[in-house]
Structures are given as structure tokens and as C-alpha cells.
Enzyme design. Structure first.
Site, PDB file in Angstrom:
ATOM      1  N   TYR A   1       0.848  -1.586   0.235  1.00  0.00           N
ATOM      2  CA  TYR A   1       0.397  -0.202   0.145  1.00  0.00           C
ATOM      3  C   TYR A   1       0.681   1.493  -0.052  1.00  0.00           C
ATOM      4  CZ  TYR A   1      -3.498   3.838   1.687  1.00  0.00           C
ATOM      5  OH  TYR A   1      -3.564   4.739   0.915  1.00  0.00           O
TER       6      TYR A   1
ATOM      7  N   ASP B   1      -8.112  -3.387  -1.916  1.00  0.00           N
ATOM      8  CA  ASP B   1      -9.150  -2.268  -1.988  1.00  0.00           C
ATOM      9  C   ASP B   1      -9.168  -1.302  -2.154  1.00  0.00           C
ATOM     10  OD1 ASP B   1     -10.081  -0.408   0.841  1.00  0.00           O
ATOM     11  OD2 ASP B   1      -8.583  -2.898   1.267  1.00  0.00           O
TER      12      ASP B   1
ATOM     13  N   LYS C   1     -11.294  -8.727   5.264  1.00  0.00           N
ATOM     14  CA  LYS C   1     -12.163  -7.946   5.425  1.00  0.00           C
ATOM     15  C   LYS C   1     -12.243  -7.710   3.822  1.00  0.00           C
ATOM     16  CE  LYS C   1     -10.611  -2.940   6.878  1.00  0.00           C
ATOM     17  NZ  LYS C   1      -9.973  -2.085   6.343  1.00  0.00           N
TER      18      LYS C   1
END
Length: 523
Positions: free
Chosen positions: A266, A301, A373
């Protein structure tokens, strides 16, 4: 929980390729250190506070000491040997006094001729910090036994962050009373790019609240209070990412946080942090999380906010497999892998809900023991609050149908304005209604073999294996894949990005007592 019958040989091949693709960055993590890893080691040994001469809480003592060691002897051997050599030689009575000598400009560091006394002293000091983390893990288990876990899965995960920790606390407690099982205190904008951790309780964050040890302590105490009131243990989440990933992981362990956002890529992709810095830091931080019993949340995501959720679905699967490989190497167990994915397909796409179910079931089938998640829609929230509320309801239904583990609450005003408390209340009502109405619906939901959902899941898995083959066959593996723009259509070069100068190849005889003690437990 998945009712998909995945091709076992294809799944085995995917994991084998993920291991090969990740091997170069695992080797990187084992053979390098960073300024943040060394600062985290000093934090485990108990060094806290800031240099009062150099600004209002902005220059922590750990930064001052690591910078001094770097200037005088380099960081190739780590900070433990020069720091505890100074202490065992009588230069200062304790670590705090030595730090103050650094501040005064009188501290002198050198590598010892006989490293054993420094090793022994460093091991004892860092071991005390790890013992506190161990005690916090035991305390969490005790409180879960006392208060109980939420009565059902998925756990409802809600973000609270005003910028002011003293405003966050009553909002977090109110959210727990309204049904939230996990409270995430999102960080202040830009904190991931600070190469230091702020000190103390903070009241001036922007679109979030600063991650500090004192803020962690205050929120954990507040959630312990509401856990006792509600009769269920309420979990606390923050962010171990950015330039201080290892340090924040340590602070989370010291203050008994329960989950941490901690993704392998990330920071590279979305904050332009140097890839080598990130991979070294993530390994150390995940070792701390493993020791502390913390569940990590990965960030797949985010790829779907910059890339198409259908065309690039296989890159999410590849990232999940790589995150799993890197997490296992660092000592994390499957129950700690909150691997990320998201409900981000354009709702105007025909069969969009069936596609979402296929992607969610693929993740559930690949990682049956992980508390996945599941992230709500954001990219296609337009400001139509009624349409957004309906879309969030479909997201919640997908979570119930596919047995997700952690469900982040979607807001009808997502990506438009900062949600009001009333928005959060309505969003929680949406989640509660769907989960209570659906019950154990996943037990009854079995996609038809060879049908639309089954075919789509296998298409994504096949594309993931093909991509992993290309990554694994390249000598630079994952780092080159990132440079090529494989994930989130974002390209980052191996030598570019922030923090690149804070990475060091370790020399023969280098010593880090935290790594020694954590690896000994993992073994």
C-alpha cells in the site's frame, strides 16, 4: 464457508508461484534494516519522549539516537551494539540519559571489540518490551473470555476519526453501543509520510487523528470501559503503514490494539514510499503483530479505486496470495490475516452483483481460515444518498452470503462529505438489518457448478496464476512487477520514492535483539 469447488491443482500452483514471486523481497527483509526498524527497537527498550530543544514534540529521542549512530558509525550493524556498548562502558546510567547526551552533542558511539556484553544488555532491555507485549496479548485473551466475542460474524467495523482524540472517544463508545464490533481510528492525512511518530494526546488532526502511543492508550481504555458495559469485547484498529510502520506496530503491541492496517504494498503504490524501505519495514512490523496476537488488514481494496474492478480483479487475488506468503514468513497465522477485497464494480455493469459474489466467494475459498476484510463501495458513490444506501445494502448482503469475517460499514455519503453521526447511525441500522434478516444464509447459498459465478471465479483465479507466472519468472520478482504498474495501474521504481536513503544492507555481525527474540519464538 465457501460453496465454490475450486480447482485444487490451480490453487496449489498459485501458492507455489506466490512463494517464488515473494522470495526476493523476503531475502531483502532478512538482509537489510531501516531507520524505522532501529527506532522501533529502541522503543521496545523503553525510550520515549522528544528532544525539548528541537521543536514542539516533533523530534523524538529515538530519531535523535538513531541519527547520531548513523552519523558516527553507520547503521549497517544496527543501533543495539553501539548504544548498549556505550551503556555497558559507563557512558550513561540508562537509555534516557544517553539520549539526552545525544541532544547535548556529547554522546560518542563505537562498535565494541567484544560485542557480547552489549548484546546481553540489549537483549534484556528489548526483552522487557516484548514481555509487555506478551502480557497485553494474555490480557486481551482474558478480556475476551470475560466479556465474550460478538455473537456473530462478520464483525462490524466502523471508522471514527475527528482529529481530536477527546472527541473520538465518545463517538467510538457510541458506535460500540450502536452495534460496532471494531473501531478504527483513521490516521490524520499525511501521517504516513512523516518519518517520526508524534508524541502525546493530539487534538488537531486533519481528516483523521494522529497515531500516537498516548492516543492508543486513551482509546483502548475507553473501549475497555464500554466492553464491560456491553458484555462483548470491542476491538481497536489503527494503521501500521508509512515511513514509521515498525514503530507504530510496536506502539500498538505496547498499548494492546487488536487490529492494524498493514499491507505489503500500500505505501509503495499509494504513498510513493520506496519499495525496499517498505518491504523491510513490513517484515519487522508483521513479526511484532504476530507476537502481539494482532490481526492485520491488508489493502487490496485500494487497487479497485484506481483500476477497473472487473478487468483487474485477478490483481487483487495475486496481492492476497503475496500478502499471505509474506505474512506467514513473518510468523502470522491464518486467523490473523484480514486479507482485503472490495465491492467496487460499477453498479451499471450487467450482472454486477453476481460478479461481486464470484469475487467474494473466490477469496473466501482461497483463504478459508482467514477473517477476510470486505470493503464497501466508494468509487461509484455519487452523492445520491438513496442509491448509495441501497448499494450498501447489497454490499452487506454479499457479505452475509459469502461468509466474510470483517465488514466495514459503508456510508451513503461516502466520498462526498465527511459522514455525520446520523449517517453512521443509519449505516449501522442497514448492516444490522441485513445481517439479522439474512442470518446464516451462507449455509444455504451454493452457486451452481459450471454456472456464472463458478465460471467467473475460475476465470479470475486462472488469470491470477498467469500473472504470478510472469512475476515469478522475472529475476526481480515482485519489485519489478510494481515498477511495471501491475497493481492499481500505478508504477513505482525500485530506487524511487520517499525514505529510500533510510535503508541499509546489514553487515556481517549486525545485531538486532528484537529480531533475535521474535525469530526465536517463531522457530
Amino acid at each position: 464457508m465457501s460453496r465454490l469447488e475450486l480447482d485444487g491443482e490451480l490453487v496449489r500452483r498459485a501458492r507455489e508461484l506466490a512463494a517464488r514471486a515473494a522470495a526476493p523481497v523476503i531475502d531483502l527483509g532478512r538482509t537489510h534494516t531501516t531507520v524505522s526498524v532501529e527506532r522501533a527497537t529502541l522503543r521496545l527498550a523503553g525510550l520515549t519522549g522528544t528532544d525539548p530543544v528541537l521543536g514542539d514534540g516533533e523530534v523524538p529521542w529515538v530519531n535523535r539516537v538513531v541519527d547520531a549512530v548513523r552519523e558516527q558509525v553507520g547503521l549497517e550493524h544496527g543501533v543495539a551494539l553501539p548504544v548498549w556498548h556505550a551503556l555497558t562502558s559507563g557512558a550513561a546510567p540508562d537509555l534516557q540519559a544517553l539520549a539526552e547526551q545525544v541532544g547535548a552533542g556529547t554522546a560518542r558511539f563505537a562498535l565494541p571489540d567484544d560485542p557480547e556484553p552489549a548484546r546481553e544488555a540489549a537483549r534484556a532491555a528489548v526483552g522487557a518490551g516484548l514481555a509487555r507485549i506478551d502480557a497485553n496479548r494474555a490480557r486481551r485473551e482474558e478480556l475476551v473470555t470475560t466479556h465474550g466475542d460478538p455473537p456473530r460474524r462478520p464483525w462490524i467495523y466502523l471508522i471514527v476519526a475527528t482529529g481530536d482524540i477527546y472527541e473520538d472517544i465518545p463517538q467510538a463508545q457510541a458506535a460500540a453501543r450502536a452495534g460496532a464490533d471494531v473501531i478504527a481510528v483513521i490516521r490524520s492525512t499525511g501521517q504516513s509520510l512523516l518519518d517520526y511518530v508524534p508524541e502525546g494526546a493530539t487534538r488537531t488532526g486533519y481528516a483523521g487523528t494522529y497515531a500516537t502511543q498516548e492516543n492508543f492508550r486513551l482509546m483502548r481504555a475507553a473501549l475497555d470501559e464500554v466492553s464491560a458495559e456491553l458484555g462483548r469485547y470491542v476491538r481497536l484498529t489503527n494503521y501500521a503503514s508509512g515511513l514509521c510502520m515498525p514503530e507504530i506496530a510496536v506502539l500498538a503491541g505496547l498499548e494492546r490494539l487488536d487490529m492494524m492496517l498493514n499491507d505489503a504494498m500500500y505505501g509503495i503504490l499509494f504513498r510513493d514510499i520506496n519499495p525496499r524501505r517498505t518491504f523491510v519495514d513490513q517484515r519487522f512490523s508483521r513479526m511484532v503483530h504476530a507476537r502481539a496476537g494482532i490481526i492485520i488488514n491488508t489493502g487490496e481494496d485500494n487497487y479497485l479505486t484506481t483500476a477497473d474492478a472487473v478487468d483487474e480483479a485477478h490483481t487483487v487475488t495475486v496481492s492476497q496470495l503475496l500478502n499471505e506468503t509474506l505474512a506467514h514468513e513473518a510468523g502470522l497465522e491464518d486467523w490473523q490475516l484480514g486479507l482485503g477485497h472490495a465491492f467496487e464494480i460499477n453498479p451499471a455493469v450487467p450482472q454486477s452483483f453476481r460478479l461481486e459474489l464470484a469475487h467474494a466467494l473466490l477469496a473466501r475459498g482461497l483463504f478459508p481460515d482467514a477473517p477476510l476484510k470486505w470493503m464497501p463501495p466508494t468509487k461509484h458513490m455519487t452523492g445520491d444518498v438513496f442509491g448509495g444506501y441501497l448499494l450498501d445494502g447489497f454490499f452487506n448482503l454479499a457479505g452475509a452470503l459469502t461468509g466474510q469475517g470483517i465488514l466495514l460499514v459503508g456510508m451513503m455519503t461516502e466520498a462526498v462529505v465527511t459522514p455525520w453521526l446520523s449517517d453512521r447511525d443509519l449505516a449501522l441500522r442497514n448492516v444490522r438489518y441485513v445481517l439479522e434478516a439474512a442470518g446464516e444464509l451462507h449455509e444455504d447459498f451454493a452457486p451452481q457448478p459450471g454456472g456464472f459465478i463458478d465460471r467467473r471465479a475460475h476465470t479470475v483465479l486462472t488469470e491470477a496464476v498467469q500473472l504470478l507466472e510472469r512475476i515469478a519468472d522475472h529475476p526481480q520478482g515482485l519489485i519489478q512487477a510494481i515498477a511495471d504498474g501491475t497493481f492499481g495501474i500505478t508504477k513505482r521504481t525500485p530506487d524511487g520514492g520517499k525514505g529510500a536513503t533510510g535503508v541499509f544492507r546489514t553487515a556481517p555481525g549486525a545485531y538486532n535483539p528484537a529480531l533475535e527474540l521474535m525469530e526465536r519464538v517463531d522457530a
